[in-house]
Design a protein around this motif. Structure first.
Motif, short mmCIF file in Angstrom:
data_model
loop_
_atom_site.label_atom_id
_atom_site.label_comp_id
_atom_site.label_asym_id
_atom_site.label_seq_id
_atom_site.Cartn_x
_atom_site.Cartn_y
_atom_site.Cartn_z
N ILE A 190 41.65 35.07 31.75
CA ILE A 190 42.70 35.28 32.55
C ILE A 190 41.73 35.24 34.08
O ILE A 190 40.71 36.01 34.06
CB ILE A 190 43.48 36.58 32.48
CG1 ILE A 190 44.31 36.41 31.36
CG2 ILE A 190 44.17 36.59 33.63
CD1 ILE A 190 44.87 37.53 30.67
N LEU A 191 42.03 34.68 35.05
CA LEU A 191 41.46 34.78 36.30
C LEU A 191 42.55 35.46 37.26
O LEU A 191 43.44 34.71 37.68
CB LEU A 191 41.01 33.41 37.00
CG LEU A 191 40.47 33.23 38.36
CD1 LEU A 191 39.33 34.37 38.33
CD2 LEU A 191 40.23 31.78 38.63
N SER A 192 42.40 36.66 37.43
CA SER A 192 43.27 37.47 38.39
C SER A 192 42.70 37.72 39.80
O SER A 192 41.90 36.78 40.28
CB SER A 192 43.30 38.91 37.60
OG SER A 192 44.73 39.53 38.42
N ALA A 193 43.71 38.42 40.54
CA ALA A 193 43.64 38.56 41.85
C ALA A 193 42.46 39.92 41.74
O ALA A 193 41.36 40.07 41.33
CB ALA A 193 44.59 38.75 42.61
N ALA A 194 42.95 41.03 42.61
CA ALA A 194 42.27 42.18 42.68
C ALA A 194 42.53 43.12 41.43
O ALA A 194 43.59 43.03 40.99
CB ALA A 194 42.73 42.90 44.11
N ILE A 252 44.45 31.30 32.36
CA ILE A 252 45.70 31.62 33.19
C ILE A 252 45.19 32.24 34.24
O ILE A 252 44.40 33.18 34.45
CB ILE A 252 46.38 32.39 32.13
CG1 ILE A 252 46.93 31.96 30.84
CG2 ILE A 252 47.76 33.02 32.98
CD1 ILE A 252 47.56 32.92 29.97
N SER A 253 45.63 31.75 35.61
CA SER A 253 45.40 32.07 36.88
C SER A 253 46.76 32.59 37.60
O SER A 253 47.36 31.80 38.12
CB SER A 253 44.56 31.34 37.58
OG SER A 253 44.09 32.05 38.80
N PRO A 254 47.30 33.94 37.35
CA PRO A 254 48.47 34.25 37.97
C PRO A 254 48.35 34.67 39.46
O PRO A 254 49.27 35.75 39.90
CB PRO A 254 48.86 35.53 37.06
CG PRO A 254 47.44 36.18 36.95
CD PRO A 254 46.69 35.11 36.66
N THR A 256 48.36 32.39 43.36
CA THR A 256 48.15 31.02 44.17
C THR A 256 46.71 30.84 44.41
O THR A 256 46.26 29.59 44.46
CB THR A 256 49.24 30.95 45.13
OG1 THR A 256 48.71 32.16 46.08
CG2 THR A 256 50.37 31.13 44.60
N VAL A 257 46.04 31.78 44.82
CA VAL A 257 44.70 31.31 45.35
C VAL A 257 43.73 31.04 44.34
O VAL A 257 42.99 30.12 44.14
CB VAL A 257 44.12 32.48 46.41
CG1 VAL A 257 42.54 32.39 46.44
CG2 VAL A 257 45.01 32.83 47.66
N GLY A 258 43.67 31.64 43.38
CA GLY A 258 42.98 31.65 42.01
C GLY A 258 43.30 30.40 41.38
O GLY A 258 42.42 29.86 40.78
N ILE A 259 44.59 29.96 41.17
CA ILE A 259 44.89 28.75 40.20
C ILE A 259 44.16 27.73 40.98
O ILE A 259 43.66 26.53 40.49
CB ILE A 259 46.22 28.63 39.91
CG1 ILE A 259 46.47 27.45 38.84
CG2 ILE A 259 47.05 28.36 41.26
CD1 ILE A 259 47.87 27.50 38.25
N LYS A 260 44.49 27.68 42.36
CA LYS A 260 44.09 26.33 43.17
C LYS A 260 42.28 26.24 43.18
O LYS A 260 42.07 25.28 43.27
CB LYS A 260 44.41 26.70 44.84
CG LYS A 260 44.15 25.58 45.69
CD LYS A 260 44.49 25.69 47.04
CE LYS A 260 44.19 24.57 47.91
NZ LYS A 260 44.45 24.83 49.35
N ALA A 261 41.87 27.51 43.28
CA ALA A 261 40.57 27.61 43.32
C ALA A 261 39.88 26.95 41.94
O ALA A 261 38.89 26.07 41.69
CB ALA A 261 39.65 28.69 43.56
N ALA A 262 40.57 27.48 40.69
CA ALA A 262 40.00 27.01 39.39
C ALA A 262 40.30 25.64 39.33
O ALA A 262 39.55 24.92 38.67
CB ALA A 262 40.89 27.87 38.44
N GLY A 279 49.12 29.09 35.40
CA GLY A 279 49.52 30.32 35.95
C GLY A 279 50.50 30.24 37.07
O GLY A 279 51.45 29.50 37.14
N LEU A 280 50.25 31.02 38.26
CA LEU A 280 51.16 30.94 39.35
C LEU A 280 50.73 30.07 40.39
O LEU A 280 49.44 30.62 41.21
CB LEU A 280 51.69 31.99 39.70
CG LEU A 280 52.20 33.04 38.57
CD1 LEU A 280 52.46 34.49 39.08
CD2 LEU A 280 53.42 32.38 37.97
N GLY A 281 51.15 29.03 40.91
CA GLY A 281 50.71 28.00 42.28
C GLY A 281 51.86 27.83 42.81
O GLY A 281 53.12 27.45 42.39
#
Length: 364
Positions: A190-194, A252-254, A256-262, A279-281
């Motif tokens: 999982i690639l999360s935010a903060a 899974i990157s929930p 929008t910044v994370g999923i785009k970067a991934a 994830g969420l994008g």
């Protein structure tokens, strides 16, 4: 950023407000996660009397929007939805906020600023579930209605929370999307935010619970990484995940910044098509990655509608149509009727899954 001209009678002395502001700035972050089933008794700290759903909506109000991060495309879209709704309702929109996606102390100072400016209501996406509480309670004690949207604070520190969708739905459906894509077998991350983000932690909690189902017995969650909603850090975290776990099958990157970067990293690497990403994008961010085969499917709600509902909820609170208690109903203009659930939560609705078949129908 547009500034409003306010002509309202001061509601407190400067000395008293300065003292409270200093106290709020000194408050430290607290741990905690807000879920959908928050007990109602601890939730709607709504000062004032009984709700009257038939009362007329007030006009000429000022509602301040405080996102986690200004100039973030997701929050730009959400806040524009709020601005549009307020314009239609005959009221004013004001946006303030930090430029960093992890600046909790900055959010506290902006809450205090909006309180000093005597806005009628504020809509806040909280960086941390507890760090804003002192400042938000002070705003509420000054008869300012507080709505959280996208990411909640503690229930007693706001009047209502406008949720993107059920936290459970969002957490579980992201796992299901990825599991289908990897054939229910392999290592995932999982690639999360903060690390303190309320919404992220709630969703991840339900992801982990979903993975306990026997049908995922061959799926292993090997790591939760944090990109802090920073594009470069999220890109680097994706690279690090693949170096650390060479057998990784999916991410899974929930966020929008994370999923785009991934997706950006995977698209230009040997892992494109081999490591699945969901994830969420936003459709605009992810369109090219869906079309080039990097991403099969992902999901999201309409952030503009989320911002609109936050604005309409704020005006309904100020007008007295609702107080934030479970069971109260109000009409959010053309969005229709909404009912407040347990813990003062108002759910926007189910997320939409985007893939190659439907992504061109969406432009946000």
């Amino acid at each position: 950023m547009r500034k409003s001209s306010l002509r309202r009678t001061p509601r407190r002395t400067g000395a008293a407000l300065a003292a409270v502001t200093a106290l709020a700035l000194a408050a430290t972050a607290c741990s905690g996660t807000t879920k959908d089933d928050v007990d109602n008794e601890s939730a709607a700290n709504a000062p004032g009397g009984k709700a009257d759903p038939d009362t007329a909506l007030k006009k000429d109000l000022t509602v301040g929007f405080l996102p986690k991060q200004v100039n973030n495309p997701y929050f730009t879209t959400a806040d524009k939805g709020g601005e549009k709704a307020l314009r239609e309702l005959g009221s004013r929109f004001k946006e303030v906020g930090p430029s960093s996606g992890t600046d909790t102390s900055g959010q506290v100072s902006y809450v205090n600023t909006l309180t000093q400016q005597q806005v009628d209501a504020m809509a806040v996406s909280a960086q941390d579930p507890g760090a804003l509480c002192t400042a938000l309670k002070q705003a509420m004690s000054n008869d300012i209605k507080v709505v959280t949207y996208d990411s909640d604070t503690r229930p007693e520190c706001r009047n209502a929370f406008v949720s993107q969708a059920s936290s459970e739905d969002l957490g579980r459906t992201q796992v299901r999307l990825l599991a289908e894509q990897i054939g229910y077998r392999g290592e995932i991350a999982i690639l999360s935010a903060a690390q303190t983000a309320t919404n992220q932690n709630a969703w991840i909690g339900f992801m982990k619970d979903e993975l306990k189902d026997p049908k995922y017995q061959d799926v292993e969650l090997v790591k939760v990484a944090y990109g802090d909603d920073d594009a470069q850090k999220s890109f680097q975290q994706t690279q690090g995940l693949l170096q650390e776990h060479p057998k990784l099958k999916g991410i899974i990157s929930p966020t929008t910044v994370g999923i785009k970067a991934a997706a950006q990293y995977l698209s230009g690497s040997k892992y494109r098509g081999r490591v699945r990403l969901t994830g969420l994008g936003t459709p605009n961010d992810m369109r090219k990655y869906v079309k080039n085969g990097t991403v099969e499917a992902f999901e999201l709600w309409d952030p503009a509608k989320l911002g609109e509902l936050a604005a309409r909820t704020a005006v309904a609170l100020v007008s007295g149509q609702i107080t934030g208690k479970k069971g109260e109903t109000f009409t959010a203009g053309p969005m229709g009727e909404y009912t407040i659930g347990s813990g003062g939560v108002i759910s926007l609705g189910r997320p939409t899954v985007f893939d190659a078949k439907n992504i061109d129908r969406f432009t946000f």
